[in-house]
Design a protein around this motif. Structure first.
Motif, short mmCIF file in Angstrom:
data_model
loop_
_atom_site.label_atom_id
_atom_site.label_comp_id
_atom_site.label_asym_id
_atom_site.label_seq_id
_atom_site.Cartn_x
_atom_site.Cartn_y
_atom_site.Cartn_z
N ASN A 84 -22.85 -11.30 -28.94
CA ASN A 84 -21.86 -12.36 -29.15
C ASN A 84 -20.46 -11.80 -28.91
N HIS A 85 -19.72 -12.46 -28.06
CA HIS A 85 -18.39 -12.01 -27.65
C HIS A 85 -17.50 -13.22 -27.48
N GLU A 86 -16.24 -13.11 -27.91
CA GLU A 86 -15.33 -14.26 -27.85
C GLU A 86 -14.73 -14.47 -26.47
N ASP A 87 -14.81 -13.46 -25.59
CA ASP A 87 -14.13 -13.57 -24.30
C ASP A 87 -15.07 -13.42 -23.10
N VAL A 88 -16.28 -12.91 -23.31
CA VAL A 88 -17.21 -12.67 -22.21
C VAL A 88 -18.50 -13.43 -22.52
N ALA A 89 -18.92 -14.27 -21.56
CA ALA A 89 -20.19 -14.99 -21.68
C ALA A 89 -21.29 -14.09 -21.12
N ILE A 90 -22.36 -13.88 -21.89
CA ILE A 90 -23.41 -12.92 -21.54
C ILE A 90 -24.76 -13.63 -21.59
N LEU A 168 -31.94 -8.35 -15.99
CA LEU A 168 -30.60 -8.48 -15.46
C LEU A 168 -29.67 -8.97 -16.57
N VAL A 169 -28.52 -8.31 -16.71
CA VAL A 169 -27.50 -8.75 -17.65
C VAL A 169 -26.37 -9.40 -16.86
N TRP A 170 -26.10 -10.67 -17.15
CA TRP A 170 -25.07 -11.45 -16.45
C TRP A 170 -23.85 -11.55 -17.36
N ARG A 171 -22.71 -11.03 -16.93
CA ARG A 171 -21.47 -11.10 -17.70
C ARG A 171 -20.45 -11.94 -16.94
N PHE A 172 -19.88 -12.95 -17.63
CA PHE A 172 -18.90 -13.85 -17.03
C PHE A 172 -17.60 -13.74 -17.83
N SER A 173 -16.50 -13.47 -17.15
CA SER A 173 -15.18 -13.38 -17.79
C SER A 173 -14.23 -14.34 -17.10
N ALA A 174 -13.30 -14.90 -17.88
CA ALA A 174 -12.35 -15.88 -17.36
C ALA A 174 -11.20 -15.16 -16.65
N LEU A 175 -10.72 -15.82 -15.60
CA LEU A 175 -9.59 -15.29 -14.83
C LEU A 175 -8.32 -15.99 -15.26
N GLU A 176 -7.27 -15.24 -15.42
CA GLU A 176 -5.95 -15.81 -15.72
C GLU A 176 -5.05 -15.54 -14.52
N ARG A 177 -4.55 -16.61 -13.91
CA ARG A 177 -3.73 -16.46 -12.71
C ARG A 177 -2.26 -16.58 -13.10
N LEU A 178 -1.55 -15.48 -12.96
CA LEU A 178 -0.13 -15.46 -13.28
C LEU A 178 0.66 -15.35 -11.98
N ASP A 179 1.57 -16.24 -11.77
CA ASP A 179 2.39 -16.23 -10.57
C ASP A 179 3.61 -15.33 -10.80
#
Length: 799
Positions: A84-90, A168-179
């Motif tokens: 369980n992780h608050e920022d990475v979906a596993i 297989l371990v699938w890790r998904f992290s959100a991208l933050e786009r800063l201009d």
């Protein structure tokens, strides 16, 4: 030996057992020698025993017994809790493509526990993710970037793992786009660029192809000269620089007399992405070994940039942080932390320290990490970590975005959108409810015409009518909250309004609560509806009374507020101007901090069930907002509550007429003659209105919507008045009236609607029309009809 599981494990031998076995071996050897008198045979017997014992020991060491439970299947429930992780979906899948386990964030982001790679991704995202999975099975690891699920931008990392490498371990992290590139462009091309030039720092922003986007004056003069400094955009940077045999860097155009420079590269995104790089060049007149001056120049550069930056040495200690970083990390003045871990919560200290250690080797690569700041209890923020070199002790550059203002604005926009949506819902509910109440009140009035006070049903009908009127007041509160009620603004003084309502307040608050009224000097006039202002004061006073069950003091104050005072208060959404303030305070229990932001929401109440509708403060909010005013609440548990209302001062110019209260019109007759075309889409309202008008002496022709009304009008020989609903299907009332007025411009019109007149003014943009709000009684309908006919006759006589 006792069994302890699926396999039995022999117990260890004690010293006594070992001694006994040794004694038996010696006794056996002695007997063999006594019987045979052969020394060689006895020695061979001893050697055989030693080899047998050694073989048993070696076998036990090479092949230890399996302990029970070693072959038990893994506990996937425990594994799911561990990932369980608050920022990475596993998520974890097996070789057959089945889902083994996933954390809660994976289910939230993917809309359920969907087995990868079959996720609801946009575009070619599913194919890209499938290729990453195949790469992981083949090479052990795969990556997929630019994945999207609605507005959520994701990056995926797939890793092959397990004892047999069959998962297989699938890790998904959100991208933050800063201009950041546009911000740096704006600053380098402005005063910040000139300040850096004066400090001797040559700065430039270069795109991924190595071409100039923007540069300050110091860079352009050294790299291009005065003649070409004005035409530099898009030029290649590589020919502007040269490196000698000793590795020193120079500007190419300066030739042999050039001064060596040191270049600092600050990538604005990961090194493999197609993003610009910020270059900072410093003269190395004192030689490459002197880094103190260079670091001073870089600190000057960092202090001028609008985003948070800090430098960390190889031991993980802070060297410098700019003011933007201090604000973003929510650090107080003079509270310089020693390590980056001091600014985050305890759970994030380890990951942050590990990432800084990995990037402190000097390689110019960067990475993002989601952290939670210790000084803030809100959402996680993204910190960027980049390895740098050429700055002496500095080894890592940290970039932290100040998202507090953005988060606050997001919450305000969400709150405003929610209030607007609820306001639209409240207006629609009030409209439909008003139609129902019109039918109920009309039916009650018609029944009362056939019953006298002595009849057995008279009291029941009156009770129904009284409850319907109470329901009508509830719809008025809904319209007040949604800012759709009809206001009758007048030029007035706040002390006069308070004086009118003070006698009623003393009865409402009871004997245990004392009322104190204070008026300031120099109050200006305001433009508002006095009846609605009285409703505001009464609602606030009743809430204050309920907050002081044991008694207390209710204080009402009025005082002027100047534009300078508004600027000092710092309310962002309240423009600087002159206001008249109305403050209502109590000495009650106060409001908790988590409840205070919700008090103006409709149907939100902290009172017991049956003791509050939750519309009192939302009605106050709607009335003040519709009157162009502002209201703020201040409270603390146990210290009372104060509501401050600010109404703009009304300035009367030489050419601005003073709006006087409307004159009281004489009561019209409830009887009359003439032909009326009644257009109403609600069957029950149309039936009641037709009966009431017919009973009053009028000839009535009905239609259910606008197009049918046009047909009826064409078939009628004479029409004295049009009574029409405003909002109807197919063709609304104003469209129908415009078509009829094109044929007969002087046609009298009476509009009726469950919506407020203020809301419908943009659609009822027609001259010489009357308006009757729903719900109305039979008497109100007949009086409005008689008044509309009289006004039309008056216009004809004077025209």
């Amino acid at each position: 030996m006792g069994a302890v599981g699926p396999l039995s494990v022999p117990p260890r031998l004690s010293r006594v057992d070992v001694g006994l076995l040794g004694g038996l071996a010696l006794l056996s050897t002695a007997l063999l020698f006594w019987a045979t008198r052969d020394t060689v045979l006895a020695a061979g017997f001893v050697a055989g025993l030693a080899v047998a014992v050694g073989g048993v020991v070696l076998a036990r060491r090479l092949f230890p017994a399996v302990v029970a439970g070693d072959t038990a299947p893994p506990d996937w429930t425990m594994l799911r809790q561990a990932v369980n992780h608050e920022d990475v979906a596993i998520a974890v899948t097996d070789r057959a493509g089945r889902m083994v386990c996933a954390n809660d964030l994976f289910g939230t982001w993917m809309g359920g526990f969907v087995t990868p790679p079959g996720l609801p991704l946009e575009g070619r995202g599913a194919d890209v993710l499938k290729n990453a999975g195949r790469m992981a099975w083949r090479d052990g690891e795969g990556r997929a970037d630019d994945l999207a699920i609605g507005p959520l931008q994701l990056r995926a990392q797939v890793t092959r793992t397990g004892q047999a490498e069959d998962y297989l371990v699938w890790r998904f992290s959100a991208l933050e786009r800063l201009d950041l590139a546009s911000e740096i462009t704006r600053h380098l091309d402005g005063p910040a660029g000139r300040t850096l030039s004066h400090a001797g720092v040559m700065a430039a922003l270069v795109n991924a192809e190595g071409r100039l986007r923007v540069a300050n004056q110091a860079f352009l003069l050294r790299a291009l000269g005065e003649d070409d400094a004005g035409h530099y955009a898009g030029r290649d940077v590589a020919p502007m620089l040269r490196i000698d045999d000793g590795g020193a860097l120079y500007f190419a155009r300066e030739g042999d007399c050039a001064t060596p420079v040191r270049m600092l590269q600050i990538p604005l995104a990961p090194a493999d992405s197609n993003t610009p790089v910020l270059l900072a060049l410093l003269d190395e007149e004192m030689g490459p070994a002197d880094r103190g001056t260079a670091q001073t120049y870089v600190e000057t550069l960092l202090s001028l940039l609008p985003f948070g930056l800090a430098m960390v040495d190889r031991d993980g200690r802070f060297l410098y942080m700019n003011r933007a970083f201090v604000r973003a990390a929510n650090l107080g003045e003079g509270k310089m932390p020693r390590y980056p871990g001091d600014i985050v919560v305890s759970e994030d200290k380890g990951p942050l320290a590990d990432m800084i250690r990995r990037h402190s080797s000097g390689q110019q690569v960067g990475g993002d990490l989601s952290i939670r700041l210790a000084g803030q209890s809100g959402d996680p923020v993204s910190i960027r970590i980049v390895g740098v070199r050429g700055l002496g002790e500095a080894a890592v550059l940290l970039s932290l975005k100040d998202s507090s203002e953005e988060s606050r604005l997001k919450r305000q926009v969400a709150q405003a959108s929610k209030m607007q949506a609820v306001g639209q819902l409240a207006g629609g509910v009030a409209h439909d409810f008003n139609n129902i109440l019109t039918a109920v009140l009309g039916a009650c009035d018609l029944m009362l015409m056939r019953h006298t006070p002595g009849d057995s049903d008279y009291d029941d009908i009156q009770q129904i009518r009284s409850n319907a009127n109470r329901a009508a007041s509830l719809t008025r509160q809904l319209l007040a909250f949604s800012r759709q009620q009809t206001l009758r603004p007048q030029i007035l003084q706040l002390p006069d309004v308070i004086s009118e309502v003070s006698h009623l307040l003393k009865r409402l608050i009871g004997e245990t609560v004392q009322l104190a009224v204070h008026h300031g000097r120099g109050l200006g006039a305001v433009r508002a509806d006095p009846g609605q202002l009285e409703q505001v004061i009464i609602n606030l006073a009743v809430n204050a009374r309920d907050a002081m069950p044991g008694g207390g003091t209710l204080t009402i104050e009025t005082y002027p507020v100047s534009a300078a005072d508004v600027r000092q208060m710092g309310h962002e959404f309240m423009p600087p101007a002159d206001y008249c303030a109305l403050k209502v305070s109590d000495t009650g229990t106060g409001i908790a901090a988590d409840v205070l932001p919700k008090i103006f929401e409709p149907f939100f109440t902290t009172k017991d069930v049956g003791k509050g509708t939750g519309l009192g403060l939302s009605t106050v909010y709607g009335i003040i907002k519709q009157s162009a005013g502002y209201i703020f609440a201040d409270s603390a548990p146990g210290q009372g509550t104060s509501f401050s209302i600010y109404l703009p001062v009304h300035r009367v110019g030489t050419d601005t007429p003073v709006v006087a209260p409307p004159p009281v019109k004489p009561k019209k007759s409830q009887w009359g003659t003439g032909t009326i075309l009644l257009v109403e889409d609600e069957d029950m309202v149309r039936a009641v209105a037709e009966r009431a008008l017919t009973r009053a002496g009028y000839s009535v022709v009905t239609a259910s919507q606008g197009e049918e009304g046009l047909e009826r009008f064409a078939q009628m020989a004479q029409v004295d008045l049009i009574i029409s609903d405003v909002v109807m299907p197919t063709m609304d009332g104003p469209a129908m009236v415009r078509a009829l007025r094109a044929k007969r411009p002087d046609l009298p019109v009476l509009f009726m609607s469950g919506y407020a007149e203020e809301q419908l003014r943009h659609s009822i943009n027609i001259d010489d029309v009357a308006f009757l709000p729903k719900p109305f009684s039979v008497a109100q309908l007949t009086e409005a009809t008689s008044a509309a006919l009289d006004d039309a006759a008056h216009r004809v006589n004077n025209g």
